[in-house]
Enzyme design. Structure first.
Site, PDB file in Angstrom:
ATOM      1  N   HIS A  45       5.801  -0.596  -2.825  1.00 43.44           N
ATOM      2  CA  HIS A  45       5.328   0.157  -3.994  1.00 43.44           C
ATOM      3  C   HIS A  45       5.407   1.661  -3.808  1.00 43.44           C
ATOM      4  CE1 HIS A  45       2.966  -3.674  -5.379  1.00 43.44           C
ATOM      5  NE2 HIS A  45       4.255  -3.721  -5.658  1.00 43.44           N
ATOM      6  N   GLY A  91      -5.477  -8.978   2.926  1.00 39.79           N
ATOM      7  CA  GLY A  91      -6.107  -8.067   1.961  1.00 39.79           C
ATOM      8  C   GLY A  91      -5.342  -7.869   0.669  1.00 39.79           C
ATOM      9  N   CYS A 133      15.922  13.625 -11.942  1.00 39.54           N
ATOM     10  CA  CYS A 133      16.992  13.660 -10.927  1.00 39.54           C
ATOM     11  C   CYS A 133      16.579  12.990  -9.616  1.00 39.54           C
ATOM     12  CB  CYS A 133      17.450  15.093 -10.671  1.00 39.54           C
ATOM     13  SG  CYS A 133      16.281  16.075  -9.707  1.00 39.54           S
ATOM     14  N   CYS A 176      11.087  13.506  -8.895  1.00 37.78           N
ATOM     15  CA  CYS A 176      11.386  13.969 -10.246  1.00 37.78           C
ATOM     16  C   CYS A 176      11.683  12.778 -11.151  1.00 37.78           C
ATOM     17  CB  CYS A 176      12.582  14.923 -10.204  1.00 37.78           C
ATOM     18  SG  CYS A 176      13.132  15.402 -11.851  1.00 37.78           S
ATOM     19  N   ALA A 185     -10.716  -7.425   7.099  1.00 35.87           N
ATOM     20  CA  ALA A 185      -9.505  -7.283   7.916  1.00 35.87           C
ATOM     21  C   ALA A 185      -9.803  -6.552   9.221  1.00 35.87           C
ATOM     22  CB  ALA A 185      -8.434  -6.526   7.121  1.00 35.87           C
ATOM     23  N   ASN A 192       0.818  -1.203   0.000  1.00 34.52           N
ATOM     24  CA  ASN A 192       0.000   0.000   0.000  1.00 34.52           C
ATOM     25  C   ASN A 192       0.858   1.263   0.000  1.00 34.52           C
ATOM     26  OD1 ASN A 192      -2.032  -1.804   0.143  1.00 34.52           O
ATOM     27  ND2 ASN A 192      -2.506  -1.471   2.305  1.00 34.52           N
ATOM     28  N   GLU A 235     -12.204 -12.367   0.017  1.00 35.80           N
ATOM     29  CA  GLU A 235     -12.565 -13.332  -1.029  1.00 35.80           C
ATOM     30  C   GLU A 235     -11.400 -14.291  -1.243  1.00 35.80           C
ATOM     31  OE1 GLU A 235     -14.467 -10.828  -4.416  1.00 35.80           O
ATOM     32  OE2 GLU A 235     -13.115  -9.567  -3.278  1.00 35.80           O
TER      33      GLU A 235
HETATM   34  P1  OAD Z   1      -5.966  -5.831  -4.863  1.00 38.54           P
HETATM   35  O1  OAD Z   1      -6.952  -4.747  -5.093  1.00 38.54           O
HETATM   36  O2  OAD Z   1      -5.424  -6.548  -6.036  1.00 38.54           O
HETATM   37  O3  OAD Z   1      -6.589  -6.923  -3.887  1.00 38.54           O
HETATM   38  C1  OAD Z   1      -7.257  -6.536  -2.734  1.00 38.54           C
HETATM   39  C2  OAD Z   1      -7.790  -7.793  -2.061  1.00 38.54           C
HETATM   40  O4  OAD Z   1      -8.374  -7.395  -0.820  1.00 38.54           O
HETATM   41  C3  OAD Z   1      -8.873  -8.516  -2.854  1.00 38.54           C
HETATM   42  O5  OAD Z   1      -8.582  -9.918  -2.889  1.00 38.54           O
HETATM   43  C4  OAD Z   1     -10.152  -8.250  -2.052  1.00 38.54           C
HETATM   44  O6  OAD Z   1     -11.057  -9.353  -2.073  1.00 38.54           O
HETATM   45  C5  OAD Z   1      -9.603  -8.072  -0.662  1.00 38.54           C
HETATM   46  N1  OAD Z   1     -10.441  -7.237   0.227  1.00 38.54           N
HETATM   47  C6  OAD Z   1     -11.301  -6.252  -0.107  1.00 38.54           C
HETATM   48  N2  OAD Z   1     -11.836  -5.689   0.998  1.00 38.54           N
HETATM   49  C7  OAD Z   1     -11.297  -6.335   2.058  1.00 38.54           C
HETATM   50  C8  OAD Z   1     -11.432  -6.213   3.468  1.00 38.54           C
HETATM   51  N3  OAD Z   1     -12.248  -5.299   4.017  1.00 38.54           N
HETATM   52  N4  OAD Z   1     -10.713  -7.044   4.258  1.00 38.54           N
HETATM   53  C9  OAD Z   1      -9.892  -7.991   3.705  1.00 38.54           C
HETATM   54  N5  OAD Z   1      -9.731  -8.150   2.383  1.00 38.54           N
HETATM   55  C10 OAD Z   1     -10.403  -7.321   1.562  1.00 38.54           C
HETATM   56  O7  OAD Z   1      -4.810  -5.171  -3.978  1.00 38.54           O
HETATM   57  P2  OAD Z   1      -3.297  -5.574  -3.879  1.00 38.54           P
HETATM   58  O8  OAD Z   1      -3.138  -7.047  -3.846  1.00 38.54           O
HETATM   59  O9  OAD Z   1      -2.717  -4.770  -2.786  1.00 38.54           O
HETATM   60  O10 OAD Z   1       0.163  -1.386  -7.220  1.00 38.54           O
HETATM   61  O11 OAD Z   1      -2.744  -5.038  -5.263  1.00 38.54           O
HETATM   62  C11 OAD Z   1      -1.375  -5.123  -5.562  1.00 38.54           C
HETATM   63  C12 OAD Z   1      -0.925  -3.919  -6.329  1.00 38.54           C
HETATM   64  O12 OAD Z   1      -1.718  -3.779  -7.502  1.00 38.54           O
HETATM   65  C13 OAD Z   1      -1.112  -2.600  -5.593  1.00 38.54           C
HETATM   66  O13 OAD Z   1      -0.050  -2.317  -4.705  1.00 38.54           O
HETATM   67  C14 OAD Z   1      -1.157  -1.615  -6.712  1.00 38.54           C
HETATM   68  C15 OAD Z   1      -1.989  -2.374  -7.725  1.00 38.54           C
HETATM   69  O14 OAD Z   1      -1.749  -2.077  -9.054  1.00 38.54           O
HETATM   70  C16 OAD Z   1       0.717  -0.157  -7.100  1.00 38.54           C
HETATM   71  O15 OAD Z   1       0.168   0.782  -6.573  1.00 38.54           O
HETATM   72  C17 OAD Z   1       2.073  -0.073  -7.663  1.00 38.54           C
END
Ligand code: OAD
Length: 243
Positions: A121, A189, A132, A129, A233, A102, A217
């Protein structure tokens, strides 16, 4: 034995704990996830190649920067939830290491001052920038417009990792070390679809760590889990840590 009891048993029996988080831990604070069944999920509505890639920024910097301004403005009114608080208790009382995908800074707001949060991330709370690498902190109330770097002719962009970009080497190395020596990894999550971040769970598993997955999920990482806890969570983590 119920899954939550089995997970509590793992938590009390294993010492070196890593908590690996994704967007779902902040969902209960009102921050949209990227994937999943929620109608707010960002990549269901927006194109990541356009808004989260160096090519997208080069093609239309204002479009991309304005989208991050919108996301930053959403964060101005957001606060950490009981899930973040439960993780902070694990940091304080069990020396847990937090590795997060996050960029919202919510873990850092409740983490003990001596605890490190490994941000794979980057952070949406800073710009950097393109040329630089000069960095500036962004306050969430007076949001700046797209602008040039004050030190060179580059453009300032959000200090987040975009698709096609490498993760910070030192951060990934520290995360990798933590996973290799972990006894227990709590995965919260995350869809587990983004690499190399998701590979850290595989790394911990190969190093014989026990794995607890907390997710609303089914996720790509469920097969690696010793225990899967389905739920929010903000509800499951306080129940696990017994706050
Ligand atoms: P995702 O959005 O891919 O996955 C979020 C997960 O959290 C899903 O499986 C949901 O089912 C689950 N979820 C939703 N609400 C929830 C809750 N209240 N409690 C528990 N689980 C819940 O997010 P990430 O896996 O973090 O990249 O995504 C990875 C990366 O993809 C991110 O860091 C971002 C994105 O592109 C960058 O910002 C570089």
């Amino acid at each position: 034995m119920h899954a939550i009891e089995r997970a509590r048993e793992l938590l009390s029996n294993f010492g070196r704990i890593v908590v690996f988080t994704g967007a779902g831990v902040s969902a209960d604070s009102g921050v949209p996830t990227f994937r999943g069944s929620s109608s707010d999920a960002l990549w269901g509505k927006y194109d990541p190649q356009q808004l989260a890639s160096p090519e997208g920024f080069e093609a239309d910097p204002k479009l991309v920067y304005d989208w991050y301004t919108w996301r930053r403005s959403q964060l101005a009114s957001v606060t950490p939830n009981p899930g973040h608080n439960a993780i902070a208790v694990l940091q304080r009382e069990r020396g847990a290491i937090v590795i997060t995908q996050n960029v919202d800074g919510l873990h850092e707001r409740v983490a003990p001052s001596n605890a490190r949060v490994l941000r794979l991330h980057g952070t949406i709370l800073e710009d950097q920038c393109t040329d630089c690498s000069h960095r500036e902190t962004i306050g969430l109330t007076a949001l700046p417009p797209l602008r040039d770097c004050p030190r060179c002719l580059g453009k300032m962009r959000p200090a987040v990792v975009w698709f096609g970009e490498s993760l910070d080497g030192a951060t990934l190395h520290a995360a990798d070390d933590a996973c290799t020596s972990a006894d227990l990894m709590i995965v919260v999550g995350t869809s587990g679809q983004v690499w190399p971040a998701a590979g850290l769970v595989h790394r911990a598993k190969r190093a014989r760590a026990k794995v607890i997955v907390v997710n609303l999920e089914p996720s790509e990482l469920d097969d690696l889990a010793d225990v899967v806890l389905h739920g929010r969570a903000a509800e499951v983590l306080p129940a696990l840590v017994q706050l």
